[in-house]
Design a protein around this motif. Sequence first.
Motif, PDB file in Angstrom:
ATOM      1  N   GLY A   8      20.074 -59.895 -43.316  1.00  0.00           N
ATOM      2  CA  GLY A   8      19.696 -60.555 -41.929  1.00  0.00           C
ATOM      3  C   GLY A   8      19.966 -62.152 -41.691  1.00  0.00           C
ATOM      4  N   GLN A   9      19.297 -62.823 -42.855  1.00  0.00           N
ATOM      5  CA  GLN A   9      19.255 -63.988 -42.827  1.00  0.00           C
ATOM      6  C   GLN A   9      20.433 -65.051 -42.067  1.00  0.00           C
ATOM      7  N   PHE A  10      21.405 -64.163 -43.590  1.00  0.00           N
ATOM      8  CA  PHE A  10      23.221 -65.174 -43.204  1.00  0.00           C
ATOM      9  C   PHE A  10      23.930 -64.528 -42.195  1.00  0.00           C
ATOM     10  N   LEU A  11      23.593 -63.374 -41.207  1.00  0.00           N
ATOM     11  CA  LEU A  11      24.197 -63.168 -40.236  1.00  0.00           C
ATOM     12  C   LEU A  11      23.705 -63.991 -39.132  1.00  0.00           C
ATOM     13  N   LEU A  12      22.016 -64.166 -39.296  1.00  0.00           N
ATOM     14  CA  LEU A  12      21.270 -64.680 -38.158  1.00  0.00           C
ATOM     15  C   LEU A  12      22.305 -66.248 -38.257  1.00  0.00           C
ATOM     16  N   SER A  13      22.237 -66.421 -39.273  1.00  0.00           N
ATOM     17  CA  SER A  13      22.564 -67.837 -39.217  1.00  0.00           C
ATOM     18  C   SER A  13      23.944 -68.583 -39.260  1.00  0.00           C
ATOM     19  N   LEU A  14      25.150 -67.276 -39.502  1.00  0.00           N
ATOM     20  CA  LEU A  14      26.108 -67.590 -39.180  1.00  0.00           C
ATOM     21  C   LEU A  14      26.716 -67.328 -37.575  1.00  0.00           C
ATOM     22  N   SER A  15      25.242 -67.103 -37.399  1.00  0.00           N
ATOM     23  CA  SER A  15      26.137 -66.303 -35.699  1.00  0.00           C
ATOM     24  C   SER A  15      25.313 -67.410 -34.703  1.00  0.00           C
TER      25      SER A  15
END
Length: 449
Positions: A8-15
């Motif tokens: 979740g953190q990875f996808l939010l940061s990447l987005s």
Amino acid sequence: MEILVKIGQFLLSLSILVVLHELGHFTFAKIFKTRVEKFYMFFNPGFSLFKFKKGETEYGIGWIPLGGYVKISGMIDESMDKEQMKLPPKPYEFRSKPAWQRLFIMIGGVLVNFVLAFLIYTSVLYTWGEQYLPAENVKYGVVCDSLAQSIGLQNGDKIVALDHQKIKKYKEIVPNIILNNPKTIQVVRNNEEKTIEVPTSFVPELLAHSSKGFSMSSTISLRYPLDKLSVGRLQKDFPAKKAGFKVGDKIALVDSLSFQYYDEFQSYLLKHRSQKVTVVLNRNGQEVKTNLELTEEGKMGFNVQESEKIFEFKTIKYGFLESIPAGIGKGIHSLDSYLKQFKLIFSSKTKAYKSIGGFITIGNIFPGVWDWHVFWNLTAFLSIILAIMNILPIPALDGGHVLFLLYEMITGRKPGDKFMEYAQVAGMIILFGLLIFANANDIIKLFSK
């Protein structure tokens, strides 16, 4: 659950990083009245998860989370729209604009990433300040694995300097060893200062050791006194839970032996893996005796937690105006650090290319619990990484387009469309090759753990 939090953190940061990077290209394109046909977060071959059109631009979310893109009219990019390039140039197209305007459009994303990193670091310092463990406060010394011990370091050593340059922050020790390759390490051992010679093979071995996992090697780690630790989370179906351990218990004795430090306790367990041991626990001032059989890895099956404060951390608070230069300084330090790491990849001595990771490695740098302080620090660092990676002079990346534009501006000759098409294809092959290599490294790490 921890894995879902990391993802979740990875996808939010990447987005966040992808949208703002592409917004940089989009903004400069609009400033110079260049038509943007598409603005996408993630790639959408075949279909989109979501899309809508406003004005001349289609906005959407793709289904492959490998980045994002803006499709600019009259530009040879990853869309490989050759039909459009066969038509006469239109005033609103990228190819019709002066070279200096095209240059700003291409570096727009990278500029946004750098500015974003500085803004995030400034905001983080203003909101949370900066907390660190001074090297001088590591009062119990460090724990050294076999690699560190092979160069002469010992458990309990207090590392005070590298090449006689005093270390300010404990967390800087291992990165400084890797990035700056010191020739000596100064330690305090039994109240005497000693100098440890660092062989040239140490850094390559340290990197190789780290590449086997998904985090920085624990070759050198903090030493904890056992009497200041207690039983934390108990792991299901492990010996400790079955034997009746409870959160908050303290280890008093194992087979009638007491241990001053946690690493000594761990070493004893490793020597008696798969064997039965007798444990005396201190539970609210009372002794509780129990027996259990260690696992094949020599573990009881519990995490430890601090039962009282062990280390004295230092916290620096920043006012609004103070946080700005401090945030810029932290961003520059992160940029310098990453450039040094990047340089290691091309060193035949360090073989750092084996440590290159893909999505699993990047996702694993996020903690297993949601922490906004850590999240924003990591997002700022990833923003710097994204900027550097995009400015590399590889066709298909922003840096490749910048390279050709600089050539045009210097020579007055514009590369032909056919050449740009071939360069774009070559660049995409290189990028996909790097992507496969990085994620293959991750898979190898998974099976070698």
